[in-house]
Design a protein around this motif. Structure first.
Motif, short mmCIF file in Angstrom:
data_model
loop_
_atom_site.label_atom_id
_atom_site.label_comp_id
_atom_site.label_asym_id
_atom_site.label_seq_id
_atom_site.Cartn_x
_atom_site.Cartn_y
_atom_site.Cartn_z
N LEU A 150 -27.80 48.25 -24.72
CA LEU A 150 -28.46 47.53 -23.63
C LEU A 150 -27.66 47.63 -22.33
CD1 LEU A 150 -30.67 45.41 -22.73
CD2 LEU A 150 -29.00 43.67 -23.36
N ALA A 151 -28.33 48.08 -21.28
CA ALA A 151 -27.78 48.15 -19.92
C ALA A 151 -26.65 49.17 -19.77
CB ALA A 151 -27.30 46.78 -19.44
N ASN A 173 -30.65 55.79 -21.68
CA ASN A 173 -31.94 55.38 -22.22
C ASN A 173 -32.94 55.15 -21.09
OD1 ASN A 173 -31.63 55.17 -25.16
ND2 ASN A 173 -30.13 53.57 -24.69
N ARG A 174 -34.21 55.16 -21.40
CA ARG A 174 -35.21 54.78 -20.40
C ARG A 174 -34.89 53.36 -19.91
NH1 ARG A 174 -41.09 54.58 -22.56
NH2 ARG A 174 -40.61 56.66 -23.41
N GLY A 175 -35.03 53.17 -18.59
CA GLY A 175 -34.80 51.84 -18.04
C GLY A 175 -33.42 51.61 -17.46
N GLY A 177 -17.65 51.24 -11.29
CA GLY A 177 -18.74 51.84 -12.05
C GLY A 177 -20.09 51.25 -11.71
N ILE A 178 -20.16 49.92 -11.62
CA ILE A 178 -21.43 49.25 -11.30
C ILE A 178 -21.85 49.58 -9.88
CG2 ILE A 178 -22.56 47.01 -11.04
CD1 ILE A 178 -20.66 45.95 -13.23
N CYS A 211 -36.78 45.33 -14.01
CA CYS A 211 -37.81 45.94 -14.85
C CYS A 211 -37.18 46.63 -16.06
CB CYS A 211 -38.64 46.92 -14.04
SG CYS A 211 -39.99 47.68 -14.94
N GLY A 212 -36.14 47.41 -15.81
CA GLY A 212 -35.47 48.11 -16.90
C GLY A 212 -34.78 47.16 -17.85
N PHE A 213 -34.13 46.12 -17.30
CA PHE A 213 -33.43 45.15 -18.13
C PHE A 213 -34.40 44.38 -19.01
CE2 PHE A 213 -31.56 40.88 -18.76
CZ PHE A 213 -30.44 41.25 -19.49
#
Length: 417
Positions: free
Chosen positions: A38-39, A102-104, A234-235, A244-246
């Protein structure tokens, strides 16, 4: 730029393609697909890329955004090049690794609605990427949500799997809820309020690593200070993940479930499985990983390490050794029963490899039995409470959508002149 179109979705009157950004490292007949959580983005696999291939130089070229961080910058001990070479020779023909966004998230496509996100859909993304690369089979290693995706991929296409490694995995759904305590409530509140890379980095550090690891001194400062700068950098370079992706990836975790039939498929396929987990993980509780490993016997081995959610960064040497053991056991066609029945081994850094389910019998008096019963009751109440909260949130969203649709339109009379 290395992109692969894996799917299409409808956006209004037209169809848009879903593209995955990926990177390849190393060369060799042994293929390894790394699926992040995730993320996370593809470069979160840095310690494993270096450990498996001995290099951080992309085989398909690189740029300033994907240039790997050095071990010194990340505050991790430098990897020994000689060890990497020995491991590569031991495998025989070298290792090629592919990791992707990953997508998102990252530089991959961000479909606009959460219905375009599920672990099954994302497993098909990974399978399409393997097809794009021309890989008939691969060792598939997934972390957190990526491990959920990898489980789905293994059940969906077991004939494409050389082996399966699940790092810091849960069964999805209610198992995604962390242990509720003051620390977790504080982290959740700060995560939701984080609007800057600096705010997000502070939360990420506390959720990804153990406090003792962050407080270790590296040179003239602590590892926390070094990692904080790297996280902010990095962020800032890749940008905060879109809402939307999260929300889509959260939906994938929440709706994830591995059925008994899927577990039977994985178990019967004949490939070996490693379930690797940090026992101090506050995001994915280790009890869920142990339960999954037991359900996958005799194909699975449980590797219990001293670390937190990013045990792959906190204990890179132990994790890389476990992954390399899996690759070598596959190469030498070790039987599942032999793989899972390996004797326990405790390393100096606290790694514990357990092969069989362990039943603990605790003899207590009447007061002790009452305490155990009370603890079990509280655990059940906590789960029930979280379930009720989830239902309330979903009901609120449903009612809000109904109100939006049925809300009367305000009409203003227009006087004619």
């Amino acid at each position: 730029m290395p992109y692969c179109e894996v799917d299409r979705y409808q956006a209004g009157d037209k169809w848009e393609g879903v593209r995955l950004f990926y990177r390849r490292y190393g060369r060799g007949a042994t293929k390894v697909l790394l699926v992040i959580g995730l993320a996370g983005t593809h470069d979160s696999w840095g310690p494993q890329i270096r450990g498996l291939t001995g290099s951080m130089e992309p085989a398909d070229g690189g740029d300033e955004l994907t240039a790997a961080r050095t071990d010194e910058e990340a505050g991790a001990p430098a990897a020994a090049p000689a060890t990497a070479t020995v491991e590569e020779e031991d495998v025989g023909e070298g290792i090629e690794v592919c990791c992707f966004d990953n997508r998102g998230v990252g530089r991959s496509s961000i479909p606009p609605h959460k219905s375009y996100y599920s672990t099954s859909i994302m497993a098909r993304d990974a399978l399409a990427l393997m097809d794009h690369l021309g890989w008939k089979k691969a060792h598939v290693f997934g972390h957190s949500m990526g491990a959920m995706i990898s489980c789905k991929l293994a059940a969906m296409a077991p004939h494409r799997m050389s082996s399966l490694a699940l790092l810091n995995v849960t069964g999805g759904g209610m198992e995604c809820f962390p242990k509720v305590d003051a620390q977790m409530l504080s982290l959740a509140f700060r995560f939701l309020r984080a609007r800057t890379p600096e705010q997000r980095a502070l939360v990420d550090l506390e959720t990804h690593y153990t406090k003792e690891y962050l407080d270790e001194e590296v040179g003239s400062c602590t590892r926390r200070a070094i990692l904080y700068k790297e996280y902010v950098k990095g962020i800032s370079s890749s940008g905060m993940q879109s809402n939307c992706g999260f929300e889509g990836q959260i939906n994938a975790c929440w709706t994830h479930k591995v059925t008994t039939k899927e577990l039977d498929t994985i178990r019967a396929a004949g490939f070996l499985v490693s379930v690797i987990h940090g026992r101090h993980d506050i995001i994915a509780q280790v009890c869920h990983a142990r339960r999954l490993a037991q359900r996958l016997l005799p194909a699975a081995r449980m590797v219990d390490l001293h670390g937190a959610h990013l045990v792959s960064h906190e204990r890179p040497e132990e994790v890389n050794n476990a992954l390399m053991d899996l690759i070598k056991a596959t190469k030498y066609a070790m039987a599942p029963q032999e793989w899972s029945s390996q004797p326990e081994n405790t390393s100096e850094t606290g790694a514990l490899i357990s092969a069989r389910p362990v039943t603990l019998t605790i003899r207590t008096g009447e007061a002790g039995n009452a305490a155990v019963a009370a603890y079990n009751l509280l655990a059940k109440l906590q789960l029930s409470f979280l379930y009720v909260i989830g239902l309330i949130v979903m009901a609120f969203e449903h009612v809000r959508n109904i109100v939006r649709v049925t809300k009367p339109v305000r009409v203003v009379a227009i006087q004619s002149s």
